[in-house]
Design a protein around this motif. Structure first.
Motif, mmCIF file in Angstrom:
data_model
loop_
_atom_site.group_PDB
_atom_site.id
_atom_site.type_symbol
_atom_site.label_atom_id
_atom_site.label_comp_id
_atom_site.label_asym_id
_atom_site.label_seq_id
_atom_site.Cartn_x
_atom_site.Cartn_y
_atom_site.Cartn_z
ATOM 1 N N ARG A 59 -8.034 -1.648 -1.405
ATOM 2 C CA ARG A 59 -7.147 -0.528 -1.062
ATOM 3 C C ARG A 59 -7.431 -0.044 0.361
ATOM 4 O O ARG A 59 -6.528 0.083 1.182
ATOM 5 C CB ARG A 59 -7.308 0.645 -2.038
ATOM 6 N N GLY B 176 -4.909 11.925 4.680
ATOM 7 C CA GLY B 176 -5.767 12.523 3.665
ATOM 8 C C GLY B 176 -5.096 12.742 2.323
ATOM 9 O O GLY B 176 -5.687 13.337 1.419
ATOM 10 N N ALA C 221 1.066 4.137 3.847
ATOM 11 C CA ALA C 221 0.762 2.786 4.330
ATOM 12 C C ALA C 221 0.821 1.782 3.182
ATOM 13 O O ALA C 221 0.933 0.580 3.396
ATOM 14 C CB ALA C 221 -0.607 2.748 5.005
HETATM 15 S S1 SF4 Z 1 -5.176 8.887 4.414
HETATM 16 FE FE1 SF4 Z 1 -4.906 7.852 2.454
HETATM 17 S S2 SF4 Z 1 -2.790 8.278 1.812
HETATM 18 FE FE2 SF4 Z 1 -2.940 8.751 4.023
HETATM 19 S S3 SF4 Z 1 -2.331 6.847 5.083
HETATM 20 FE FE3 SF4 Z 1 -4.546 6.804 4.886
HETATM 21 S S4 SF4 Z 1 -4.934 5.649 2.997
HETATM 22 FE FE4 SF4 Z 1 -2.785 6.312 2.937
#
Ligand code: SF4
Ligand code: SF4
Lengths: 331, 154
Positions: free
Chosen positions: A256, A268, A224
């Motif tokens: 973030r 994850g 994302a």
């Molecule tokens: S779990 Fe973490 S790495 Fe995966 S989409 Fe969500 S924020 Fe991004």
């Protein structure tokens, strides 16, 4: 898995030979028992080292944004969770669906090396076999039976989409979705925190955030987090400074988490790659949980044609701040 | 609540004068502030108003940065849902800020430090009320140390 691995190799070889694709993103076995790292294959001959085992946890979708992929027809191996990431990148207009060939791999879970070490199963390890719903760790002296729940990644234990949600070609049989029940439990850690007092919650997060070394690995892996230029990279913008300072750490983490709200597919990967062990998924899941409760169930990356919850609205939406405190759950 | 009273409290309690940043939509709440002024409804000078074209112009960065650089409380005030000058802006504000508010609480920031409300151009009274209410609560909570940059000096 070994049988499927050979099948994958054959398919990959053919795809490269017939020029169906210019290159294929997959995994390759490294030197250590848990090393199955991302690799790309362009030559038929090189495909021998391709691997598909229970350490192929790395989500490869984000590599589709690499400069080297431009203008090429790319094949990619994707697990269930990886396809959510892929879809999200399509939805965010970062990749063109038709330039990619997806080879879908139903996944029964990936093994967390840290858990294996914690259980002392890595000593003299020769190989890991899977029979039925048990894993067998074979070392020089003995064979140790292990339940997947003991060694699988946390994220695999609450995975909702072990089967690819989108693919051009599926390799292997679809797996039964046994984790549906535990999937609901993915919010339990968030709920535990919500129960704490404001003071205790702050103490918890303050300690977690202060561990951050701002390596940005979490951002780099995230499907994302795909902006062409990231504000976190440019301190001249005065959005985020470089100083190791508590408020900057918090600023980084809140931004973030917040800026992937409604787009985080809950793969994850961010917490998995964090060298400091910061539970980033708890922030993401807090946002997912609130979105689900306030604005309706939503799973990012499931269907790119449905608008994300933060780029749309309903006239009768609730909020968490006006009198009456509708939709307010927290203490 | 009487504004003069809350002002007096602030003066007496040595040292702590809360600094509140209020992002006000140009088309409603900013005019609401004007009306509060022209109606001689005082609201304290601790409130620093930043005029924005719409409440949805305010993003999470603004809020966090305000806290980082000295604000003890942050307010976002916009038009009532349905009344947005640009038709739909505040519907987005509603979703975004609902989530941000919960997220800030989730990491342990006191709920009263961050207020979002709908205040129209005709609601001078409400404007003064909301401002005073936040001020009083923040005053009780004390200075914001949790999000403030340690290098920041007032
Ligand atoms: S779990 Fe973490 S790495 Fe995966 S989409 Fe969500 S924020 Fe991004
Ligand atoms: S991966 Fe972990 S340490 Fe690195 S920036 Fe992200 S949260 Fe911080």
């Amino acid at each position: 898995m070994e049988k499927i691995r050979e099948e994958i190799k054959e398919i990959v070889r053919q795809a490269l030979a017939s020029k169906e694709v210019d290159l294929i993103l997959a995994w390759e076995k490294g030197q250590l028992w848990y090393d199955s790292y991302p690799a790309f294959f362009t030559e038929e001959q090189g495909v021998d080292s391709l691997v598909w085992d229970q350490f192929c946890v790395n989500n490869l979708s984000k590599y589709l944004l690499d400069d080297g992929m431009a203008g090429q027809k790319v094949g990619i191996l994707v697990k269930g969770c990886d396809t959510l990431a892929f879809n999200q990148l399509v939805q965010d207009n970062r990749i063109i669906r038709d330039n990619v060939v997806l080879y879908g791999l139903p996944c029964s879970g990936m093994i967390d090396p840290a858990k294996v070490r914690r259980e002392g199963l890595d000593r003299g390890l020769i190989k890991i076999k899977k029979t039925g719903d048990q894993l067998i760790f074979v070392n020089k002296e003995q064979q140790i039976k292990v339940l997947p729940t003991q060694v699988y990644y946390d994220k695999c234990l609450t995975c909702h989409y072990p089967n690819p949600v989108i693919y051009d070609r599926l390799i292997g049989e679809k797996v039964a979705n046994e984790t549906l029940a535990t999937h609901a439990g993915r919010f339990s850690a968030v709920e535990e925190l919500e129960e704490l007092s404001t003071k205790d919650r702050f103490a918890y997060w303050d300690q977690q955030f202060s561990k951050c070394i701002r390596c940005l690995a979490c951002r780099n892996i995230c499907p994302a987090c795909s902006c062409e230029q990231c504000t976190f990279d440019d301190s001249e913008l005065e959005i985020l400074g470089k100083a190791k300072e508590n408020s900057e750490d918090k600023f980084f983490h809140l931004i973030r988490a917040y800026h992937v709200a409604g787009r985080c597919v809950d793969c994850g990967e961010c917490s998995r790659v964090c060298p400091q062990g910061i539970p980033l998924e708890k922030l993401n899941r807090k946002l997912i949980k609130d979105i689900n409760e306030l604005y309706g169930e939503y799973q990012a990356g499931l269907d790119p044609s449905i608008k994300g919850p933060l780029v749309t609205y309903q006239l009768e939406d609730t909020d968490t701040f006006t009198a009456g405190e509708r939709g307010r759950k927290q203490k | 609540m009487s504004v003069i009273a809350s002002d007096a409290v602030i003066k007496k309690e040595a040292g702590f004068e809360p600094l509140i940043v209020a992002f006000c939509c140009n088309w409603c709440s900013y005019a609401g502030a004007d009306l509060a002024g022209t109606s001689r409804l005082n609201y304290p000078a601790n409130i620093k108003i930043i005029r924005v074209p719409c409440s949805c112009r305010v993003n999470a960065n603004f809020v966090l940065r305000a806290f980082q650089r000295g604000a003890d409380g942050v307010i976002i005030a916009g038009c009532h849902p349905g009344d947005c000058h640009y038709m739909t802006g505040n519907y987005y504000t509603r979703r975004r800020m609902s989530l941000l508010k919960n997220l800030l609480e989730f990491i342990g920031i006191e709920e009263a430090r961050f207020k979002i409300d709908w205040i129209s151009a005709s609601e001078g009274n409400k404007f003064a009320e909301v401002m005073n209410d936040v001020l009083a609560k923040v005053h009780q909570l004390g200075p914001n140390r949790k999000l403030r940059d340690s290098r920041w000096r007032r």
